[in-house]
Design an enzyme around this catalytic site. Structure first.
Site, mmCIF file in Angstrom:
data_model
loop_
_atom_site.group_PDB
_atom_site.id
_atom_site.type_symbol
_atom_site.label_atom_id
_atom_site.label_comp_id
_atom_site.label_asym_id
_atom_site.label_seq_id
_atom_site.Cartn_x
_atom_site.Cartn_y
_atom_site.Cartn_z
ATOM 1 N N VAL A 114 3.623 27.693 24.943
ATOM 2 C CA VAL A 114 2.681 26.353 26.303
ATOM 3 C C VAL A 114 1.246 25.537 26.351
ATOM 4 C CG1 VAL A 114 3.697 24.891 28.063
ATOM 5 C CG2 VAL A 114 4.794 26.765 26.818
ATOM 6 N N GLY A 115 1.125 24.947 26.488
ATOM 7 C CA GLY A 115 -0.419 24.540 27.178
ATOM 8 C C GLY A 115 -0.302 23.853 28.183
ATOM 9 N N ASP A 116 -1.251 22.939 28.412
ATOM 10 C CA ASP A 116 -0.997 22.480 30.349
ATOM 11 C C ASP A 116 -1.140 21.058 29.650
ATOM 12 O OD1 ASP A 116 -3.144 21.651 27.923
ATOM 13 O OD2 ASP A 116 -4.430 19.955 30.192
ATOM 14 N N THR A 129 -5.350 15.983 21.622
ATOM 15 C CA THR A 129 -4.602 15.702 22.937
ATOM 16 C C THR A 129 -4.385 13.985 22.888
ATOM 17 O OG1 THR A 129 -4.612 17.361 24.243
ATOM 18 C CG2 THR A 129 -3.209 15.469 25.152
ATOM 19 N N THR A 174 -7.726 16.397 28.612
ATOM 20 C CA THR A 174 -7.285 17.345 27.144
ATOM 21 C C THR A 174 -8.491 18.485 27.266
ATOM 22 O OG1 THR A 174 -7.584 16.586 24.092
ATOM 23 C CG2 THR A 174 -9.472 15.046 26.229
#
Lengths: 331, 331
Positions: free
Chosen positions: B229-231, B200, B251
């Site tokens: 979908v990630g954070d 990230t 990250t």
């Protein structure tokens, strides 16, 4: 452990407060289980058609009784919140599943999230158009995928793989919601669009084993733009659960709930300031949010229930093992 | 106001600590501005090719110097975090924009989020495939839409309307990332898949006016499933900013950051327990998360900088108005 400490503290305080004389009765009865539900918050007309009001009250009572019964029989909070929300999704009265509102483009796009307070495991989906019960898909994401959040077509592919019940998009068609979109679109043409229809359904529960869970599901907002995501699938915004604090499900103006991380803020105030659930819920809805933003339901680790909103009304219900059983719409 | 109190407190403490004798020098110099950046955390090979290591260090230094220069000239933190992240998105070295990793299906799906600490306004996008700089799209969502979060095709339609620079999906092709997907896919066939590549990029900044902002952008995770979908776009998980506390960009293993609401938790510990940024960051990365989960960068309201991770390394940099300027990869 926390519950045990609570009981010990109550005994200690009871003794202390009654010092010098024998208290008549030492009632130490934290509830065995508790449940709360909501069907959306907002401007709810107090002059509502009596038949419609009766229908809403009956739907809330039925869903609450159903969840209460499951908890009484020893069901897990996770099963209960999923089952109760499925029931609300299937009911055309509420903006979720079968009763979903329409996007600006005239589609139904559904969002849902579930969270397990025991593990802080969670699952979310957004932009679902062909899965009959989005909350069950959210649970499958939590339990059967390494991920926690799926969108649109990806979520549908996953649903297919999991063998969940699919429907044609037309299944979600609802004349009342369609008319509502047309009205909003007309008003938009007149530059008078200010009403947002942002209903949601949700359920939170504490089971006999002391575990908490939260579930929320919605059809979004009438006239929302294609691809817009509200607070429901955003863990920490519309949905949160932690056995150490509370299980929370929100409803209202999604954007406000996202930027203020409403659901996890209630938990954080309890965890980091030692506030009670009632205090935490009151502060977040009363001080952090603006009047008219929405509301939340929550159950604490000790079975306390909070039903807090800053709108005219919130379709809601609460029940627990002590015999409490109530359903309400306005103040 | 808080900064003023800080100065008064410093003066008071300086006086107290030096009581009985005149202190040689009373240095009360909270920084005017501060910035931190990251380019991902994880298992970073210490035996990295020296040329590649040099390239990473140079890229971090250049981006940091660029952001530092903007802040020095009086740019707002919001402009700075957007501009610095754009630069990192354009750099093939990092998993964002041009250097994005591939999904299981061999696509590049980009996520980004930005948050303004002054207003807690925010914007997020997920599943973007044709917008050159997703962070600029996230900012457009924040500033030019009534919503805060858009997905996939809906996000692309909005980008078109806003006139943002579009590219063919092939623009994001990168041989090194493609080879990485092939390797992971092979290992999956051997049931040995355990490595997740979850880089990230992010930037947080405090400007001369005391305002904080945070921005994060990513290509996701190598071999992630379609629609995951990630954070990053989940406000409160990977990105958060509040002028009263800190700006945070995370990250790592996105699912862990979502269920633990990592970014907003750092802010909550500061707000509700009065912890310093260093304490809050240490507790969240050290106690709440598991070793190997990832890291975060943060700038506090007073200009304090935290660079905290529980992985082998984190590409990172920090600088402020006092002359601090550092770039690092491992401990």
């Amino acid at each position: 452990m926390k519950r045990l400490m609570f009981v010990v503290l109550c005994l200690f305080l009871s003794g202390f407060m009654g010092c010098g004389e024998q208290p008549e009765e030492v009632v130490v009865d934290p509830v065995d289980f508790a449940i709360a539900i909501h069907g959306g918050a907002g401007t709810i007309d107090r002059e509502m058609d009596p038949e419609l009001e009766k229908a809403y009250r009956k739907a809330l009572e039925d869903a609450l009784r159903f969840g209460h019964g499951l908890l009484e029989q020893g069901a897990t909070s996770l099963d209960v919140v999923e089952q109760v929300v499925r029931r609300l999704e299937d009911d055309e009265l509420f903006n979720a599943g079968k009763g979903a509102v329409f996007t600006h483009e005239g589609r139904n796009e559904l969002d849902a999230a579930i969270m397990d307070g025991a593990t802080r495991g969670c699952g979310s989906v957004t932009g679902v158009t062909t899965v009959k019960n989005p909350i069950t898909l959210a649970r499958a994401v939590m339990e059967a995928s390494p991920h926690v959040f799926f969108t649109g077509a990806g979520a549908e592919v996953f649903a297919e793989k999991m063998g969940l019940e699919k429907v044609e998009p037309e299944y979600f068609f609802n004349q009342r919601r369609w008319d509502s979109l047309q009205k909003v679109l007309e008003r938009e043409a007149d530059r008078e669009s200010d009403t947002e229809k942002h209903g949601t359904v949700g359920c939170v529960a504490l089971d006999r084993n002391g575990h908490l869970a939260a579930a929320t599901s919605t059809g979004g907002m009438t006239n929302k733009r294609f691809g817009r995501v509200g607070d429901v699938p955003v863990i920490g915004a519309g949905t949160y659960a932690d056995d150490a604090t509370a299980a929370i499900s929100c409803t209202g103006h999604g954007e406000q709930f996202i930027r203020n991380t409403v659901a996890s803020r209630v938990s954080a105030i309890m965890e980091y300031q030692g506030a009670t659930l009632a205090e935490a819920a009151q502060r977040v809805i009363g001080d952090v949010l603006q009047p008219g933003d929405g509301g939340l339901i929550a159950v604490g680790w000790d079975g306390a229930i909070a039903l807090q909103f800053n709108t005219e009304g919130m379709y809601r219900g609460a029940a627990d093992s002590s015999g409490r059983f109530e359903v309400a719409i306005w103040d």
